[in-house]
Design a protein around this motif. Structure first.
Motif, PDB file in Angstrom:
ATOM      1  N   TYR A  68       0.859  -1.182   0.000  1.00  0.00           N
ATOM      2  CA  TYR A  68       0.000   0.000   0.000  1.00  0.00           C
ATOM      3  C   TYR A  68       0.894   1.231   0.000  1.00  0.00           C
ATOM      4  CZ  TYR A  68      -4.407   2.444   1.181  1.00  0.00           C
ATOM      5  OH  TYR A  68      -5.545   3.234   1.179  1.00  0.00           O
ATOM      6  N   TYR A  69       0.805   2.013  -1.071  1.00  0.00           N
ATOM      7  CA  TYR A  69       1.706   3.153  -1.248  1.00  0.00           C
ATOM      8  C   TYR A  69       0.905   4.443  -1.442  1.00  0.00           C
ATOM      9  CZ  TYR A  69       5.280  -0.437  -1.925  1.00  0.00           C
ATOM     10  OH  TYR A  69       6.113  -1.508  -1.745  1.00  0.00           O
ATOM     11  N   ASP A  70       1.623   5.556  -1.512  1.00  0.00           N
ATOM     12  CA  ASP A  70       0.967   6.834  -1.776  1.00  0.00           C
ATOM     13  C   ASP A  70       0.322   6.824  -3.150  1.00  0.00           C
ATOM     14  OD1 ASP A  70       1.727   7.991   0.668  1.00  0.00           O
ATOM     15  OD2 ASP A  70       3.671   8.619  -0.140  1.00  0.00           O
ATOM     16  N   LYS A  71      -0.788   7.528  -3.286  1.00  0.00           N
ATOM     17  CA  LYS A  71      -1.564   7.484  -4.526  1.00  0.00           C
ATOM     18  C   LYS A  71      -0.799   7.989  -5.740  1.00  0.00           C
ATOM     19  CE  LYS A  71      -6.526   7.459  -3.599  1.00  0.00           C
ATOM     20  NZ  LYS A  71      -6.738   6.278  -4.447  1.00  0.00           N
ATOM     21  N   ASP A  72       0.063   8.977  -5.555  1.00  0.00           N
ATOM     22  CA  ASP A  72       0.727   9.590  -6.696  1.00  0.00           C
ATOM     23  C   ASP A  72       2.054   8.919  -7.041  1.00  0.00           C
ATOM     24  OD1 ASP A  72       2.111  10.381  -4.494  1.00  0.00           O
ATOM     25  OD2 ASP A  72       2.173  12.514  -4.987  1.00  0.00           O
ATOM     26  N   ASP A  73       2.199   7.649  -6.703  1.00  0.00           N
ATOM     27  CA  ASP A  73       3.450   6.946  -6.970  1.00  0.00           C
ATOM     28  C   ASP A  73       3.579   6.678  -8.467  1.00  0.00           C
ATOM     29  OD1 ASP A  73       5.674   6.182  -5.462  1.00  0.00           O
ATOM     30  OD2 ASP A  73       4.378   5.195  -4.020  1.00  0.00           O
ATOM     31  N   SER A  74       4.321   7.549  -9.164  1.00  0.00           N
ATOM     32  CA  SER A  74       4.451   7.432 -10.613  1.00  0.00           C
ATOM     33  C   SER A  74       5.166   6.152 -11.020  1.00  0.00           C
ATOM     34  CB  SER A  74       5.213   8.636 -11.163  1.00  0.00           C
ATOM     35  OG  SER A  74       6.489   8.743 -10.553  1.00  0.00           O
ATOM     36  N   GLY A  75       5.954   5.588 -10.132  1.00  0.00           N
ATOM     37  CA  GLY A  75       6.656   4.359 -10.464  1.00  0.00           C
ATOM     38  C   GLY A  75       5.742   3.175 -10.673  1.00  0.00           C
ATOM     39  N   ILE A 110      -2.912 -10.188   6.572  1.00  0.00           N
ATOM     40  CA  ILE A 110      -1.978  -9.447   5.736  1.00  0.00           C
ATOM     41  C   ILE A 110      -0.738  -9.046   6.522  1.00  0.00           C
ATOM     42  CG2 ILE A 110      -3.630  -8.581   4.049  1.00  0.00           C
ATOM     43  CD1 ILE A 110      -3.788  -5.976   5.589  1.00  0.00           C
ATOM     44  N   MET A 111       0.365  -9.065   5.823  1.00  0.00           N
ATOM     45  CA  MET A 111       1.617  -8.474   6.293  1.00  0.00           C
ATOM     46  C   MET A 111       1.880  -7.278   5.383  1.00  0.00           C
ATOM     47  SD  MET A 111       5.542  -9.868   6.141  1.00  0.00           S
ATOM     48  CE  MET A 111       5.572  -9.591   4.358  1.00  0.00           C
ATOM     49  N   TRP A 112       1.839  -6.090   5.956  1.00  0.00           N
ATOM     50  CA  TRP A 112       2.098  -4.884   5.164  1.00  0.00           C
ATOM     51  C   TRP A 112       3.576  -4.893   4.764  1.00  0.00           C
ATOM     52  CZ3 TRP A 112       2.417   0.733   7.394  1.00  0.00           C
ATOM     53  CH2 TRP A 112       2.551   1.639   6.338  1.00  0.00           C
ATOM     54  N   ALA A 113       3.826  -5.203   3.500  1.00  0.00           N
ATOM     55  CA  ALA A 113       5.186  -5.250   2.961  1.00  0.00           C
ATOM     56  C   ALA A 113       5.592  -3.829   2.575  1.00  0.00           C
ATOM     57  CB  ALA A 113       5.247  -6.186   1.756  1.00  0.00           C
TER      58      ALA A 113
END
Length: 366
Positions: A68-75, A110-113
């Protein structure tokens, strides 16, 4: 059992890398070929086969590696098959497991990776992203009847606590307030509390002590043996050497990443890990310099990890675990399907169902 969700449609998953793997030294068993074929785990029918096999061989729960990452993760924006704006590699759980007709046979958690993905996608998300994560998992996972709970508390594991702290600029008070907010939301949803688990890969030394004191950590465990015991022989290390190195660390200390001291000194319950193997060579893409480099994924591999020896160390883990109180009798296994790291219980064309049969022989199945 940990579940790595990256084996969906062949064109958009890690299956091509697994298929293309080549032996890197004499006797190196590559490629690994799945007995069930290159199935799509996002398909509920394919996932149902996995659920049946796991439940029928004594496995209680899948712990999904969850991103789960930030919404604007362009990668990640250019990967519509694996990315929805926050979640990454989520379809095996949400399209596969949650829609499988037999998902009542197996628990999931879940394990938050929360590690970085390359240089551009950061595991240390914004504080507001972590709060949206809380709301999402409570509503979409914790409330599911198959979600794994300990004493009624949903199990939520964090892979890298040091990365979690970076969200709050390593300020323990602010990070603790965020965890307390998470617990408050979980209680408001009708649960007694959150069961917060920490993976020792991201917990050691002072951080481990502080996680217990500030975050009310409920338990600790490990993801894979090599986090604690570096494989000493290149290009291959015998399975028994790796196993004894890990178990000696559990009993006596002297290992790495949270097992510098015996596991008995950890102030919360520690759940022993059993790893089926380790061979990340497929991810080196058959590079010419595999034999000279030592960084991931160019390190040594584990060999001679037969189902028989795997069974021996499952039994050792069980013996140690059965001395604990009933609600602490938990063992984690790496892994259901880490094909890219050579640690999987799913049947292959060499050992068939051997690793699953080992689990069943040690732990039984209802």
């Amino acid at each position: 059992v940990y579940y790595f969700p990256n084996f969906g449609p062949v064109f958009s998953s890690e299956w091509p890398t697994i298929k293309a793997a080549e032996p890197q030294f004499n006797g190196h068993q590559q490629p690994k070929v799945p007995m069930w074929g290159y199935t799509n785990e996002n398909d509920p029918v394919a996932m149902a086969q996995k659920i049946d096999a796991a439940a029928d061989h004594g496995i209680d729960a899948f712990i999904f590696d969850w991103y789960y990452y930030d919404k604007d993760d362009s990668g990640l924006a250019g990967h519509p098959n694996t990315w929805d704006g926050n979640k990454y590699l989520y379809k095996a759980l949400e399209d596969g497991f949650l829609y499988a007709e037999n998902n009542s046979k197996l628990k999931f958690s879940i394990m938050w990776a929360n590690h970085d993905l390359g240089e551009n996608v950061k595991g240390a998300v914004q504080p507001e992203t972590f709060e949206s994560l809380m709301d999402y998992v409570i509503e979409n996972y914790f409330k599911h009847p198959s979600y794994w709970k300990i004493d009624g508390c949903p199990y939520f594991s964090i892979y890298q606590f040091h990365t979690f702290l970076e969200i709050y600029n390593n300020n323990y008070e602010e990070a603790a307030a965020a965890i307390e907010l998470f617990r408050t939301k979980v209680k408001a949803a009708g649960f007694p509390d959150l069961h917060l688990n920490g993976v020792l890969w991201g917990l050691k030394g002072e951080l481990l002590t502080n996680a217990v004191n500030y975050f009310k950590l409920n338990s600790a465990t490990s993801y894979v043996w090599i986090h604690h015991f570096g494989l000493p022989s290149f290009p291959s290390t015998d399975y028994k050497v790796a196993a004894e190195g890990y178990f000696n660390g559990v009993k006596y200390g002297g290992a790495d990443n949270g097992l510098e001291n015996p596991a008995s000194t950890i102030p919360v319950p520690y759940h022993i890990n059993v790893s089926m193997g380790w061979d990340s060579s497929p991810r080196c893409r058959n590079a010419d310099d595999w034999m000279t480099r030592r960084d991931y994924p160019f390190g040594p591999v584990i060999v001679n990890n037969t189902p028989y020896l795997f069974k021996r160390y499952l039994a050792k883990a069980k013996e140690l675990t059965m001395t604990k109180p009933e609600n602490e009798r938990i063992i984690t296994i790496n892994s259901w399907n880490e094909w890219g790291e050579g640690s999987y219980l799913e049947p292959d064309d060499v050992n068939g169902m051997g690793y699953l049969e080992a689990v069943k022989e040690v732990f039984g199945a209802e």
